[in-house]
Design a protein around this motif. Structure first.
Motif, PDB file in Angstrom:
ATOM      1  N   VAL A 147       9.332  -6.815  -4.773  1.00  0.00           N
ATOM      2  CA  VAL A 147      10.214  -7.311  -3.717  1.00  0.00           C
ATOM      3  C   VAL A 147      10.377  -6.255  -2.626  1.00  0.00           C
ATOM      4  O   VAL A 147      10.292  -6.566  -1.429  1.00  0.00           O
ATOM      5  CB  VAL A 147      11.592  -7.719  -4.299  1.00  0.00           C
ATOM      6  N   LEU A 148      10.573  -5.003  -3.036  1.00  0.00           N
ATOM      7  CA  LEU A 148      10.743  -3.923  -2.057  1.00  0.00           C
ATOM      8  C   LEU A 148       9.489  -3.739  -1.209  1.00  0.00           C
ATOM      9  O   LEU A 148       9.568  -3.518   0.003  1.00  0.00           O
ATOM     10  CB  LEU A 148      11.111  -2.617  -2.764  1.00  0.00           C
ATOM     11  N   ARG A 149       8.323  -3.820  -1.834  1.00  0.00           N
ATOM     12  CA  ARG A 149       7.061  -3.682  -1.089  1.00  0.00           C
ATOM     13  C   ARG A 149       6.911  -4.779  -0.041  1.00  0.00           C
ATOM     14  O   ARG A 149       6.503  -4.527   1.088  1.00  0.00           O
ATOM     15  CB  ARG A 149       5.869  -3.739  -2.036  1.00  0.00           C
ATOM     16  N   LYS A 150       7.225  -6.007  -0.430  1.00  0.00           N
ATOM     17  CA  LYS A 150       7.132  -7.116   0.510  1.00  0.00           C
ATOM     18  C   LYS A 150       8.095  -6.922   1.672  1.00  0.00           C
ATOM     19  O   LYS A 150       7.745  -7.162   2.833  1.00  0.00           O
ATOM     20  CB  LYS A 150       7.405  -8.443  -0.199  1.00  0.00           C
ATOM     21  N   MET A 151       9.311  -6.485   1.359  1.00  0.00           N
ATOM     22  CA  MET A 151      10.294  -6.252   2.419  1.00  0.00           C
ATOM     23  C   MET A 151       9.837  -5.140   3.353  1.00  0.00           C
ATOM     24  O   MET A 151       9.989  -5.241   4.572  1.00  0.00           O
ATOM     25  CB  MET A 151      11.658  -5.928   1.810  1.00  0.00           C
ATOM     26  N   ALA A 152       9.274  -4.069   2.781  1.00  0.00           N
ATOM     27  CA  ALA A 152       8.793  -2.959   3.605  1.00  0.00           C
ATOM     28  C   ALA A 152       7.657  -3.410   4.516  1.00  0.00           C
ATOM     29  O   ALA A 152       7.612  -3.056   5.705  1.00  0.00           O
ATOM     30  CB  ALA A 152       8.344  -1.802   2.721  1.00  0.00           C
ATOM     31  N   LYS A 153       6.758  -4.211   3.969  1.00  0.00           N
ATOM     32  CA  LYS A 153       5.640  -4.717   4.772  1.00  0.00           C
ATOM     33  C   LYS A 153       6.159  -5.577   5.922  1.00  0.00           C
ATOM     34  O   LYS A 153       5.694  -5.454   7.059  1.00  0.00           O
ATOM     35  CB  LYS A 153       4.687  -5.524   3.892  1.00  0.00           C
ATOM     36  N   GLU A 172       5.671  -4.808  10.009  1.00  0.00           N
ATOM     37  CA  GLU A 172       5.110  -5.791  10.941  1.00  0.00           C
ATOM     38  C   GLU A 172       6.091  -6.093  12.065  1.00  0.00           C
ATOM     39  O   GLU A 172       5.700  -6.188  13.236  1.00  0.00           O
ATOM     40  CB  GLU A 172       4.747  -7.071  10.185  1.00  0.00           C
ATOM     41  N   SER A 173       7.374  -6.213  11.735  1.00  0.00           N
ATOM     42  CA  SER A 173       8.390  -6.491  12.745  1.00  0.00           C
ATOM     43  C   SER A 173       8.511  -5.331  13.729  1.00  0.00           C
ATOM     44  O   SER A 173       8.636  -5.548  14.935  1.00  0.00           O
ATOM     45  CB  SER A 173       9.751  -6.739  12.088  1.00  0.00           C
ATOM     46  N   ILE A 174       8.467  -4.119  13.214  1.00  0.00           N
ATOM     47  CA  ILE A 174       8.561  -2.934  14.076  1.00  0.00           C
ATOM     48  C   ILE A 174       7.418  -2.940  15.085  1.00  0.00           C
ATOM     49  O   ILE A 174       7.631  -2.715  16.282  1.00  0.00           O
ATOM     50  CB  ILE A 174       8.564  -1.645  13.228  1.00  0.00           C
ATOM     51  N   ALA A 175       6.206  -3.206  14.603  1.00  0.00           N
ATOM     52  CA  ALA A 175       5.045  -3.234  15.501  1.00  0.00           C
ATOM     53  C   ALA A 175       5.208  -4.310  16.574  1.00  0.00           C
ATOM     54  O   ALA A 175       4.935  -4.056  17.761  1.00  0.00           O
ATOM     55  CB  ALA A 175       3.765  -3.454  14.701  1.00  0.00           C
ATOM     56  N   MET A 176       5.665  -5.489  16.180  1.00  0.00           N
ATOM     57  CA  MET A 176       5.839  -6.572  17.151  1.00  0.00           C
ATOM     58  C   MET A 176       6.945  -6.248  18.153  1.00  0.00           C
ATOM     59  O   MET A 176       6.793  -6.503  19.348  1.00  0.00           O
ATOM     60  CB  MET A 176       6.142  -7.887  16.428  1.00  0.00           C
ATOM     61  N   TYR A 177       8.049  -5.697  17.674  1.00  0.00           N
ATOM     62  CA  TYR A 177       9.145  -5.351  18.579  1.00  0.00           C
ATOM     63  C   TYR A 177       8.731  -4.252  19.559  1.00  0.00           C
ATOM     64  O   TYR A 177       9.068  -4.311  20.733  1.00  0.00           O
ATOM     65  CB  TYR A 177      10.388  -4.913  17.801  1.00  0.00           C
ATOM     66  N   ARG A 178       8.020  -3.255  19.068  1.00  0.00           N
ATOM     67  CA  ARG A 178       7.544  -2.184  19.959  1.00  0.00           C
ATOM     68  C   ARG A 178       6.585  -2.752  21.005  1.00  0.00           C
ATOM     69  O   ARG A 178       6.664  -2.404  22.177  1.00  0.00           O
ATOM     70  CB  ARG A 178       6.847  -1.081  19.160  1.00  0.00           C
ATOM     71  N   HIS A 179       5.689  -3.616  20.565  1.00  0.00           N
ATOM     72  CA  HIS A 179       4.725  -4.236  21.481  1.00  0.00           C
ATOM     73  C   HIS A 179       5.446  -5.090  22.535  1.00  0.00           C
ATOM     74  O   HIS A 179       5.013  -5.159  23.680  1.00  0.00           O
ATOM     75  CB  HIS A 179       3.724  -5.087  20.708  1.00  0.00           C
ATOM     76  N   GLY A 180       6.535  -5.722  22.135  1.00  0.00           N
ATOM     77  CA  GLY A 180       7.296  -6.576  23.037  1.00  0.00           C
ATOM     78  C   GLY A 180       8.333  -5.843  23.860  1.00  0.00           C
ATOM     79  O   GLY A 180       9.065  -6.461  24.635  1.00  0.00           O
ATOM     80  N   LEU A 226      15.667  -3.391  18.677  1.00  0.00           N
ATOM     81  CA  LEU A 226      15.408  -4.160  17.454  1.00  0.00           C
ATOM     82  C   LEU A 226      14.456  -3.409  16.526  1.00  0.00           C
ATOM     83  O   LEU A 226      14.618  -3.434  15.302  1.00  0.00           O
ATOM     84  CB  LEU A 226      14.830  -5.536  17.799  1.00  0.00           C
ATOM     85  N   ALA A 227      13.490  -2.721  17.105  1.00  0.00           N
ATOM     86  CA  ALA A 227      12.560  -1.922  16.301  1.00  0.00           C
ATOM     87  C   ALA A 227      13.310  -0.796  15.596  1.00  0.00           C
ATOM     88  O   ALA A 227      13.031  -0.503  14.428  1.00  0.00           O
ATOM     89  CB  ALA A 227      11.449  -1.358  17.181  1.00  0.00           C
ATOM     90  N   ASP A 228      14.259  -0.176  16.286  1.00  0.00           N
ATOM     91  CA  ASP A 228      15.050   0.902  15.679  1.00  0.00           C
ATOM     92  C   ASP A 228      15.872   0.384  14.498  1.00  0.00           C
ATOM     93  O   ASP A 228      15.964   1.048  13.452  1.00  0.00           O
ATOM     94  CB  ASP A 228      15.968   1.551  16.715  1.00  0.00           C
ATOM     95  N   ALA A 229      16.438  -0.805  14.647  1.00  0.00           N
ATOM     96  CA  ALA A 229      17.214  -1.395  13.551  1.00  0.00           C
ATOM     97  C   ALA A 229      16.310  -1.668  12.350  1.00  0.00           C
ATOM     98  O   ALA A 229      16.696  -1.398  11.195  1.00  0.00           O
ATOM     99  CB  ALA A 229      17.886  -2.685  14.017  1.00  0.00           C
ATOM    100  N   GLU A 230      15.110  -2.178  12.606  1.00  0.00           N
ATOM    101  CA  GLU A 230      14.161  -2.436  11.521  1.00  0.00           C
ATOM    102  C   GLU A 230      13.730  -1.128  10.856  1.00  0.00           C
ATOM    103  O   GLU A 230      13.558  -1.075   9.637  1.00  0.00           O
ATOM    104  CB  GLU A 230      12.929  -3.187  12.038  1.00  0.00           C
ATOM    105  N   GLU A 231      13.541  -0.070  11.652  1.00  0.00           N
ATOM    106  CA  GLU A 231      13.162   1.228  11.089  1.00  0.00           C
ATOM    107  C   GLU A 231      14.251   1.772  10.180  1.00  0.00           C
ATOM    108  O   GLU A 231      13.952   2.368   9.140  1.00  0.00           O
ATOM    109  CB  GLU A 231      12.849   2.223  12.203  1.00  0.00           C
ATOM    110  N   ASN A 232      15.510   1.567  10.561  1.00  0.00           N
ATOM    111  CA  ASN A 232      16.618   2.009   9.711  1.00  0.00           C
ATOM    112  C   ASN A 232      16.594   1.266   8.375  1.00  0.00           C
ATOM    113  O   ASN A 232      16.791   1.869   7.319  1.00  0.00           O
ATOM    114  CB  ASN A 232      17.957   1.800  10.418  1.00  0.00           C
TER     115      ASN A 232
END
Length: 150
Positions: free
Chosen positions: A55-61, A65-73, A78-84
């Protein structure tokens, strides 16, 4: 057990008033609860820590992916919140094998099984996951197995 560590971390975060950490741990616990419910309808057996790590691995993945999309956008907040959240999730994941250790494990399994080509990839991957599954990113390991057997 990881589940107990998560509960203790949640209590400590709540007592410490760390709202972002508390929220991240609550998300982890909710995903684990979802997986518990799903497993009840399945066979219901298995290693609890292995399920929690999965479960943790899936959440980390998902967070990566969200961080990459937020940074690209251009949505850095939002990327900072996901990184936290990712930082909190990674605290509970077991240490990962580095590339050299992974290659060594693959070579050992290859020698043990007599694997010679891509037709033996399933056999090598099965043993690799059985022996080192909690310490590996199986996606990266698959690419290394292909390189070694190819």
């Amino acid at each position: 057990m990881l589940r107990d560590d998560l509960k203790a971390a949640q209590i400590a975060a709540m007592k410490g008033g760390d709202k972002p950490r508390t929220a991240a741990i609550r998300q982890i616990m909710a995903k684990i609860k979802d997986q518990d419910i799903a497993m009840r309808t399945a066979d219901g057996s298995g290693d609890d820590d292995a399920m929690v790590v999965d479960v943790l691995r899936k959440m980390a993945k998902q967070r990566r992916e969200s961080i990459a999309m937020y940074r690209h956008g251009g949505r850095d907040e939002l990327a900072d919140a996901e990184e936290n959240e990712l930082t909190v999730i990674e605290e509970f994941l077991p240490a990962q094998m580095d590339e050299a250790a992974t290659r060594a494990a693959i070579e050992a399994i290859k020698a043990e099984t007599g694997a010679e080509g891509m037709k033996d990839m399933g056999k090598v991957m099965g043993l690799l996951k059985q022996r080192h599954g909690s310490q590996l990113d199986m996606g990266k390991a698959s690419a290394l197995v292909k390189a070694v057997l190819g």
